[in-house]
Design an enzyme around this catalytic site. Structure first.
Site, PDB file in Angstrom:
ATOM      1  N   GLY A  14      12.940 -13.750  14.101  1.00 48.82           N
ATOM      2  CA  GLY A  14      13.719 -12.765  14.634  1.00 48.82           C
ATOM      3  C   GLY A  14      14.986 -12.501  14.153  1.00 48.82           C
ATOM      4  O   GLY A  14      15.794 -11.956  14.814  1.00 48.82           O
ATOM      5  N   SER A  15      15.013 -12.816  12.731  1.00 53.88           N
ATOM      6  CA  SER A  15      16.677 -12.652  12.195  1.00 53.88           C
ATOM      7  C   SER A  15      16.986 -11.047  11.941  1.00 53.88           C
ATOM      8  O   SER A  15      18.128 -10.702  12.317  1.00 53.88           O
ATOM      9  CB  SER A  15      16.654 -13.402  10.831  1.00 53.88           C
ATOM     10  N   ASN A  16      15.976 -10.331  11.656  1.00 60.21           N
ATOM     11  CA  ASN A  16      16.074  -8.841  11.571  1.00 60.21           C
ATOM     12  C   ASN A  16      16.552  -8.376  13.190  1.00 60.21           C
ATOM     13  O   ASN A  16      17.640  -7.411  13.335  1.00 60.21           O
ATOM     14  CB  ASN A  16      14.962  -8.067  11.149  1.00 60.21           C
ATOM     15  N   LYS A  67      -6.136  -7.226  27.212  1.00 61.34           N
ATOM     16  CA  LYS A  67      -5.582  -6.228  27.827  1.00 61.34           C
ATOM     17  C   LYS A  67      -3.964  -6.325  27.093  1.00 61.34           C
ATOM     18  O   LYS A  67      -2.995  -5.829  27.519  1.00 61.34           O
ATOM     19  CB  LYS A  67      -5.116  -6.343  29.284  1.00 61.34           C
ATOM     20  N   LYS A  91       0.855  -9.549  14.374  1.00 61.05           N
ATOM     21  CA  LYS A  91      -0.301  -9.274  14.816  1.00 61.05           C
ATOM     22  C   LYS A  91      -0.551  -7.651  14.474  1.00 61.05           C
ATOM     23  O   LYS A  91       0.356  -6.661  14.417  1.00 61.05           O
ATOM     24  CB  LYS A  91      -0.137  -9.275  16.407  1.00 61.05           C
ATOM     25  N   ASN A 107       9.357  -0.062  11.087  1.00 60.04           N
ATOM     26  CA  ASN A 107       8.891  -1.310  10.423  1.00 60.04           C
ATOM     27  C   ASN A 107       9.946  -1.380   9.422  1.00 60.04           C
ATOM     28  O   ASN A 107      10.475  -0.594   8.853  1.00 60.04           O
ATOM     29  CB  ASN A 107       7.586  -1.377  10.123  1.00 60.04           C
ATOM     30  N   HIS A 109       9.732  -3.442   5.864  1.00 58.20           N
ATOM     31  CA  HIS A 109       8.784  -4.351   4.740  1.00 58.20           C
ATOM     32  C   HIS A 109       9.685  -4.958   3.789  1.00 58.20           C
ATOM     33  O   HIS A 109      10.480  -4.139   3.292  1.00 58.20           O
ATOM     34  CB  HIS A 109       7.812  -3.331   4.047  1.00 58.20           C
ATOM     35  N   ASP A 150       1.536   0.498   6.422  1.00 58.02           N
ATOM     36  CA  ASP A 150       2.900   0.613   5.459  1.00 58.02           C
ATOM     37  C   ASP A 150       2.826   2.010   4.744  1.00 58.02           C
ATOM     38  O   ASP A 150       3.221   2.248   3.675  1.00 58.02           O
ATOM     39  CB  ASP A 150       2.527  -0.362   4.190  1.00 58.02           C
TER      40      ASP A 150
HETATM   41  C1  GRF Z   1      10.702  -9.821   7.208  1.00 59.83           C
HETATM   42  O1  GRF Z   1      10.855 -10.365   6.117  1.00 59.83           O
HETATM   43  C2  GRF Z   1      10.227  -8.430   7.430  1.00 59.83           C
HETATM   44  O2  GRF Z   1      10.233  -7.917   6.149  1.00 59.83           O
HETATM   45  C3  GRF Z   1       9.129  -9.070   7.638  1.00 59.83           C
HETATM   46  O3  GRF Z   1       8.923  -9.967   8.521  1.00 59.83           O
HETATM   47  C4  GRF Z   1       9.978 -10.659   8.174  1.00 59.83           C
HETATM   48  C5  GRF Z   1      10.826 -11.104   9.539  1.00 59.83           C
HETATM   49  O4  GRF Z   1      11.743 -11.873   9.432  1.00 59.83           O
HETATM   50  N1  GRF Z   1       8.518  -7.667   8.198  1.00 59.83           N
HETATM   51  P1  GRF Z   1      12.580 -12.156  10.850  1.00 59.83           P
HETATM   52  O5  GRF Z   1      11.781 -12.536  12.039  1.00 59.83           O
HETATM   53  O6  GRF Z   1      13.395 -10.895  11.203  1.00 59.83           O
HETATM   54  O7  GRF Z   1      13.604 -13.260  10.454  1.00 59.83           O
END
Ligand code: GRF
Length: 197
Positions: A14-16, A67, A91, A107, A109, A150
């Protein structure tokens, strides 16, 4: 400037998501942090959400057998989510979720789509493929999700250099830092009306 009502789906670190939370708390992004859903009860993402008081939900086949899709849609609707932010959700996302939030599922990528996308292209596989192909640049892509994963409209990309000594790990770290910048920046530009979704 419009306020974005964000719902996150994350499976692991979850760093993003954290970068977007931090930008919101700094007042750079006008957003409501409506909800996080994770399929993984052990995910760091759930801890990060709890740390800032964002409503967080564990939804998986274990908690909602048969569900999961309905639970995701209902939970996000109940929490007032307008935009779904996929942040490392591992998932399959049922098309019904994409239809319910049509044109508003984002998303990130970790490569420059349309290169290095599609089947099997996730996590370290992406960076290994970039290196194996001898690329000199890589970097994240923020895109809309349609039923072909994608393949949705590209909203933003950020190039990073591939260094001669890079391993998949060192490249992944450099791309991840760029992800944290570009995901937040894209949402800021959506809020400002500079990017239309
Ligand atoms: C990232 O590399 C993103 O590009 C991909 O999953 C990874 C998630 O990293 N879709 P984080 O969980 O946000 O640290």
């Amino acid at each position: 400037m419009s306020v974005l009502n964000l719902g996150f789906l994350a499976s692991h670190g979850g760093s993003n998501m954290q970068a977007i939370i931090d930008g919101t708390l700094r007042g750079e992004l006008d957003a409501n942090l409506c909800a996080l859903i994770s399929n993984n009860s052990e995910s760091q993402a759930l801890v990060r959400a709890a740390n800032v008081g964002m409503p967080a939900f564990h939804i998986s086949e274990a908690t909602h057998p048969g569900k999961v899709t309905e639970a995701i849609i209902d939970t996000f609707k109940m929490q007032g989510v307008d935009i779904i932010v996929l942040a490392g959700y591992m998932k399959f996302l049922d098309p019904r979720v994409i239809e319910s939030f049509s044109g508003r599922v984002l998303n990130i990528h970790p490569a420059l789509l349309p290169k290095f996308g599609g089947q099997g292209m996730y996590g370290m596989n992406v960076h290994k493929a970039v290196l194996a192909n001898g690329e000199t640049v890589s970097g994240p892509t923020v895109h809309l999700v349609d039923s072909q994963y994608d393949r949705g409209r590209i909203l933003a990309q950020k190039q990073v250099s591939v260094e001669p000594n890079d391993t998949a790990d060192t490249l992944a770290a450099r791309v991840l830092a760029a992800e944290h910048f570009i995901y937040l920046d894209t949402l800021k530009r959506i809020s400002a009306g500079e990017i239309k979704i």
